[in-house]
Design a protein around this motif. Structure first.
Motif, short mmCIF file in Angstrom:
data_model
loop_
_atom_site.label_atom_id
_atom_site.label_comp_id
_atom_site.label_asym_id
_atom_site.label_seq_id
_atom_site.Cartn_x
_atom_site.Cartn_y
_atom_site.Cartn_z
N ASP A 90 -6.87 1.50 17.17
CA ASP A 90 -7.82 0.96 16.19
C ASP A 90 -7.22 0.84 14.79
O ASP A 90 -7.93 0.57 13.83
CB ASP A 90 -9.08 1.83 16.14
N SER A 91 -5.91 1.03 14.68
CA SER A 91 -5.25 0.96 13.37
C SER A 91 -5.20 -0.48 12.88
O SER A 91 -5.12 -1.44 13.66
CB SER A 91 -3.83 1.52 13.47
N LEU A 92 -5.22 -0.63 11.55
CA LEU A 92 -5.08 -1.95 10.94
C LEU A 92 -3.61 -2.36 10.81
O LEU A 92 -3.31 -3.43 10.27
CB LEU A 92 -5.75 -1.95 9.56
N VAL A 93 -2.72 -1.51 11.29
CA VAL A 93 -1.29 -1.82 11.31
C VAL A 93 -0.96 -2.50 12.64
O VAL A 93 -1.27 -1.97 13.71
CB VAL A 93 -0.44 -0.54 11.16
N THR A 94 -0.34 -3.66 12.58
CA THR A 94 0.10 -4.33 13.81
C THR A 94 1.39 -3.68 14.29
O THR A 94 2.41 -3.71 13.59
CB THR A 94 0.34 -5.83 13.55
N PHE A 139 4.08 -5.48 4.24
CA PHE A 139 4.73 -4.17 4.15
C PHE A 139 5.05 -3.73 5.57
O PHE A 139 4.16 -3.68 6.43
CB PHE A 139 3.80 -3.18 3.47
N VAL A 140 6.33 -3.42 5.82
CA VAL A 140 6.80 -3.15 7.18
C VAL A 140 7.40 -1.76 7.26
O VAL A 140 8.17 -1.35 6.39
CB VAL A 140 7.85 -4.19 7.63
N GLU A 185 0.40 8.24 6.74
CA GLU A 185 0.38 7.80 5.35
C GLU A 185 0.37 6.27 5.28
O GLU A 185 -0.33 5.67 4.46
CB GLU A 185 1.60 8.35 4.61
N PHE A 186 1.15 5.65 6.15
CA PHE A 186 1.21 4.19 6.21
C PHE A 186 -0.14 3.62 6.64
O PHE A 186 -0.59 2.59 6.13
CB PHE A 186 2.31 3.78 7.20
N GLN A 201 -0.40 -7.66 4.39
CA GLN A 201 -0.24 -7.53 5.84
C GLN A 201 0.64 -6.31 6.14
O GLN A 201 1.68 -6.11 5.51
CB GLN A 201 0.41 -8.80 6.39
N PHE A 202 0.23 -5.49 7.11
CA PHE A 202 0.97 -4.28 7.46
C PHE A 202 1.47 -4.37 8.90
O PHE A 202 0.68 -4.56 9.83
CB PHE A 202 0.09 -3.04 7.29
N LEU A 203 2.79 -4.22 9.05
CA LEU A 203 3.42 -4.27 10.37
C LEU A 203 4.26 -3.02 10.57
O LEU A 203 4.80 -2.45 9.62
CB LEU A 203 4.32 -5.50 10.51
N ALA A 204 4.37 -2.59 11.82
CA ALA A 204 5.26 -1.49 12.20
C ALA A 204 6.11 -1.95 13.37
O ALA A 204 5.60 -2.60 14.30
CB ALA A 204 4.45 -0.25 12.56
#
Length: 376
Positions: free
Chosen positions: A72-76, A97-98, A114-115, A127-130
């Protein structure tokens, strides 16, 4: 005769035993002298024997990774290391931000929370990506083979080279970094604006660009990119980049022509007299920077950083104080800065006196607000 025969047999037996001991002693002496060589031969023998009689080497295939971030994270989360798909999305966004991570890395495990906090706050603007950059079969691992430690945090402002975040992997510090990255330039409309920036920062760089006749003045893009690149070099953001767009204000700051750049210390100003190029302006700024108070971000491990400072500067006045990266004013730090400016201002310069007075007024205002909040 029988007795003599018995003695001969006994003497012969003794001689055989003596000769046997000599042979054993000689063998022991030889083995002691050549112990390393003998051990090497034995090792090689058994190694060859094992190689000839063993089957094929058994290896276990690396398990396919699973999601690193919660579902359910907003980080892809590109947990399969699909870097090409990630960069396609990066090219379509104004700011991304990656986080490049390794699933086994303890720091990455802590950093993901934290991310995730930052993603919850900025998800409408950034936009947040991992990306899993450790899995051997992933594109990321194949492309970035020289990553020495994880995680690596990179901000990508649309198309172009990324800007690495080198500060603490803590939500508050990353928040301050992204806020500055979204607005890397401060606009100056009066001398008061410059003084406000000098209270907060130890160095202020101001450039003049005339947008009245040119909506995209020459050199502005390079200066804008310089301000963003400075965030990579200076995570604590003690250097501020600003821009003046009105000719009257620019002339008051000593900026006569468009594309002029001036660096302001607390007691002097320096003019940059070359073409505005990102790398050159950045290196010139940090070469000429002379902070009146140095802020030390000590690591959480044993370090000689403080010892080195004390050895170079003796005597030294040191203030130990917490730092809140999301607040511009640190009352204790500003107080020390006022003391330092007063100490170095041997000629009682009017501009320095004005800066100290303004800093004191701002400190008094914030202290009164804090007292009022505590009373309520």
């Amino acid at each position: 005769m029988a007795i003599e025969e018995s003695k001969k047999i006994e003497n012969g037996s003794r001689e055989i035993k003596t000769r046997g001991r000599r042979i054993l002693d000689e063998c022991y002496r030889v083995m002691s002298a050549h112990a390393k060589e003998i051990c090497f031969v034995i090792t090689v023998f058994f190694t060859v024997y094992a190689a000839l009689h063993s089957g094929p080497v058994k290896t276990q295939k690396v398990a396919v990774p699973i999601r690193f971030f919660p579902s359910d994270s907003l980080v892809t989360d590109y947990y399969l290391g699909s870097i090409y798909n990630a960069f396609e999305r990066i090219s379509e966004s104004d700011l991304t931000f990656v986080m490049y991570y390794a699933t086994w890395d303890a720091t990455s495990m802590v950093a993901r929370w934290e991310f995730d906090k930052i993603a919850n706050y900025f998800h409408n603007e950034i936009q947040f990506l991992a990306i899993n950059c450790w899995w051997p079969e992933g594109d990321c691992r194949q492309h970035f083979r020289k990553i020495q430690s994880y995680p690596v945090l990179m901000a990508y402002p649309g198309i172009g080279r990324g800007i690495q975040y080198r500060g603490p992997v803590v939500a508050a510090y990353m928040f301050a970094f992204l806020e500055k990255l979204r607005n890397p330039l401060q606009r100056i409309l009066s001398l008061g604006d410059l003084i406000d920036l000098q209270v907060i920062h130890d160095t202020v760089v101001v450039a003049y660009f005339d947008f009245e006749f040119d909506r995209q003045p020459a050199g502005f893009d390079a200066y804008y990119n310089t301000a963003m690149k400075a965030l990579e070099r200076d995570p604590s953001q003690k250097v501020c980049f600003a821009v003046a767009t009105e000719k009257k204000v620019a002339s008051l700051l000593g900026l006569a022509n468009t594309k002029d750049v001036v660096l302001f210390h607390f007691n002097q100003s320096l003019v940059y007299d070359r073409t505005v190029v990102k790398e050159k302006v950045l290196s010139w700024t940090y070469k000429e920077r002379k902070p009146v108070v140095n802020w030390l971000n000590l690591p959480m491990t044993k370090s000689l950083q403080l010892s080195n400072v004390l050895e170079k500067s003796s005597p030294a006045l040191i203030l130990f104080t917490p730092q809140n990266p999301v607040v511009d004013i640190n009352l204790y730090f500003n107080l020390l800065k006022e003391v330092a400016m007063d100490y170095y201002d041997c000629n009682s310069t009017s501009s320095v006196r004005q800066l100290i007075a303004h800093s004191t007024n701002i400190g008094s205002y914030h202290r009164s607000n804090m007292d009022q909040t505590s009373a309520d």
